[in-house]
Design a protein around this motif. Structure first.
Motif, PDB file in Angstrom:
ATOM      1  N   CYS A  90       0.829  -1.214   0.000  1.00  0.00           N
ATOM      2  CA  CYS A  90       0.000   0.000   0.000  1.00  0.00           C
ATOM      3  C   CYS A  90       0.858   1.257   0.000  1.00  0.00           C
ATOM      4  O   CYS A  90       0.577   2.222  -0.730  1.00  0.00           O
ATOM      5  N   GLY A 128       2.423   1.735  -3.375  1.00  0.00           N
ATOM      6  CA  GLY A 128       1.412   2.166  -4.326  1.00  0.00           C
ATOM      7  C   GLY A 128       1.051   3.635  -4.168  1.00  0.00           C
ATOM      8  O   GLY A 128       0.920   4.364  -5.153  1.00  0.00           O
ATOM      9  N   ILE A 129       0.912   4.080  -2.927  1.00  0.00           N
ATOM     10  CA  ILE A 129       0.596   5.485  -2.667  1.00  0.00           C
ATOM     11  C   ILE A 129       1.742   6.383  -3.114  1.00  0.00           C
ATOM     12  O   ILE A 129       1.521   7.461  -3.688  1.00  0.00           O
ATOM     13  N   TYR A 167      -7.122   2.343   7.042  1.00  0.00           N
ATOM     14  CA  TYR A 167      -6.604   3.099   5.906  1.00  0.00           C
ATOM     15  C   TYR A 167      -7.731   3.451   4.927  1.00  0.00           C
ATOM     16  O   TYR A 167      -7.869   4.604   4.497  1.00  0.00           O
ATOM     17  N   LEU A 168      -8.544   2.447   4.573  1.00  0.00           N
ATOM     18  CA  LEU A 168      -9.624   2.668   3.617  1.00  0.00           C
ATOM     19  C   LEU A 168     -10.723   3.533   4.223  1.00  0.00           C
ATOM     20  O   LEU A 168     -11.323   4.357   3.530  1.00  0.00           O
ATOM     21  N   ALA A 218      -8.703  -2.703   0.034  1.00  0.00           N
ATOM     22  CA  ALA A 218      -7.814  -1.538  -0.047  1.00  0.00           C
ATOM     23  C   ALA A 218      -6.610  -1.838  -0.940  1.00  0.00           C
ATOM     24  O   ALA A 218      -6.206  -1.002  -1.760  1.00  0.00           O
ATOM     25  N   ILE A 219      -6.036  -3.016  -0.788  1.00  0.00           N
ATOM     26  CA  ILE A 219      -4.878  -3.403  -1.609  1.00  0.00           C
ATOM     27  C   ILE A 219      -5.266  -3.452  -3.084  1.00  0.00           C
ATOM     28  O   ILE A 219      -4.540  -2.969  -3.964  1.00  0.00           O
ATOM     29  N   ILE A 234      -5.728   0.087  -4.543  1.00  0.00           N
ATOM     30  CA  ILE A 234      -4.452   0.761  -4.770  1.00  0.00           C
ATOM     31  C   ILE A 234      -3.756   0.188  -6.004  1.00  0.00           C
ATOM     32  O   ILE A 234      -3.199   0.935  -6.823  1.00  0.00           O
ATOM     33  N   CYS A 235      -3.794  -1.127  -6.150  1.00  0.00           N
ATOM     34  CA  CYS A 235      -3.173  -1.751  -7.328  1.00  0.00           C
ATOM     35  C   CYS A 235      -3.865  -1.305  -8.611  1.00  0.00           C
ATOM     36  O   CYS A 235      -3.195  -1.013  -9.618  1.00  0.00           O
ATOM     37  N   PRO A 280      -3.695  -3.626   5.986  1.00  0.00           N
ATOM     38  CA  PRO A 280      -4.835  -3.118   5.209  1.00  0.00           C
ATOM     39  C   PRO A 280      -5.731  -4.252   4.732  1.00  0.00           C
ATOM     40  O   PRO A 280      -5.313  -5.408   4.653  1.00  0.00           O
ATOM     41  N   TYR A 312      -9.523   7.054   4.058  1.00  0.00           N
ATOM     42  CA  TYR A 312      -9.579   7.519   2.670  1.00  0.00           C
ATOM     43  C   TYR A 312     -11.008   7.874   2.269  1.00  0.00           C
ATOM     44  O   TYR A 312     -11.237   8.910   1.623  1.00  0.00           O
TER      45      TYR A 312
END
Length: 223
Positions: free
Chosen positions: A7, A10-11, A199-200, A86-87, A90-91, A82, A203
């Protein structure tokens, strides 16, 4: 901690892409055809600077710099791993923003490019996360985390249907997250956590606030 690392990387990719390649970062439509996907050629120096910056920042995330603890381990200690959803999101975002503008697009990849996380999905996940974590922390009366497996299954089904109604693509990704949880998830964790994580949830809260501010701004401008 592998999921946290994915994550963070990716961010970092998304943030740096918006800085080094702003034309592509600002490109966003709801229905994208093969001919409308932007293809922008940048100089090799800018591309090289992008990857050098990415590797340096990524290295800082794994080096113990805060009380002999790395940023990745610090985030993991506070927020745990996460969620699978969420993963996946992000991907997907990294593929759309970083990779697709530089490769030849076929019809299968076009579907990936058209996946949109809208404000309605954010509302669903934010409300679900508020109830979920509120019950775990004792802020609300209903603790869905410790419900019987039948009731958890019903709640999971409602979440998937709600996401699918808001966005069919996100609903399918939610189902994929559930499948990945059953394949790789821990036995001591509820499958309801495959849809949400701190995290999600954060967001989604930020996404809703941003969209609300933009909406209010447009109303004020029109008035």
């Amino acid at each position: 901690m592998i999921a946290v690392s994915i994550c963070i990387l990716g961010i970092l990719l998304l943030l740096l892409q918006s800085i080094y390649f702003p034309i592509i970062a600002k490109y966003n439509t709801y229905t994208i055809s093969k001919d409308s996907i932007p293809y922008v050629q940048y100089s090799y120096k800018r591309i090289l600077a992008f990857w050098i910056t990415f590797f340096l920042l990524a290295l800082l995330c794994f080096i113990p710099i805060i009380k002999q603890v790395s940023i990745v381990r610090l985030l993991y200690s506070y927020f745990d791993a996460p969620s699978f959803l969420a993963i996946i999101l992000i991907c997907i975002a990294c593929i759309k923003k970083v990779l697709l503008p530089y490769i030849q697009i076929n019809h299968n990849m076009l579907y990936v490019y058209n996946i949109q996380f809208n404000v309605y999905c954010a509302y669903v996940l934010f409300l679900y996360g508020s109830i979920f974590y509120g019950g775990v922390l004792g802020f609300v009366e209903y603790d869905i985390y410790h419900l019987a497996i039948l009731w958890q299954g019903i709640i999971g089904f409602i979440i998937l249907i709600s996401l699918y109604i808001c966005s069919s693509a996100i609903g399918i990704l939610g189902l994929l997250a559930l499948i990945l949880f059953y394949l790789f998830g821990s036995e001591n964790v509820s499958f309801l956590e495959s849809f949400i994580c701190p995290y999600l949830w954060l967001y989604c809260a930020s996404f809703i606030i941003l969209k609300s501010c933009v909406y209010c701004y447009h109303i004020l401008v029109k008035s």
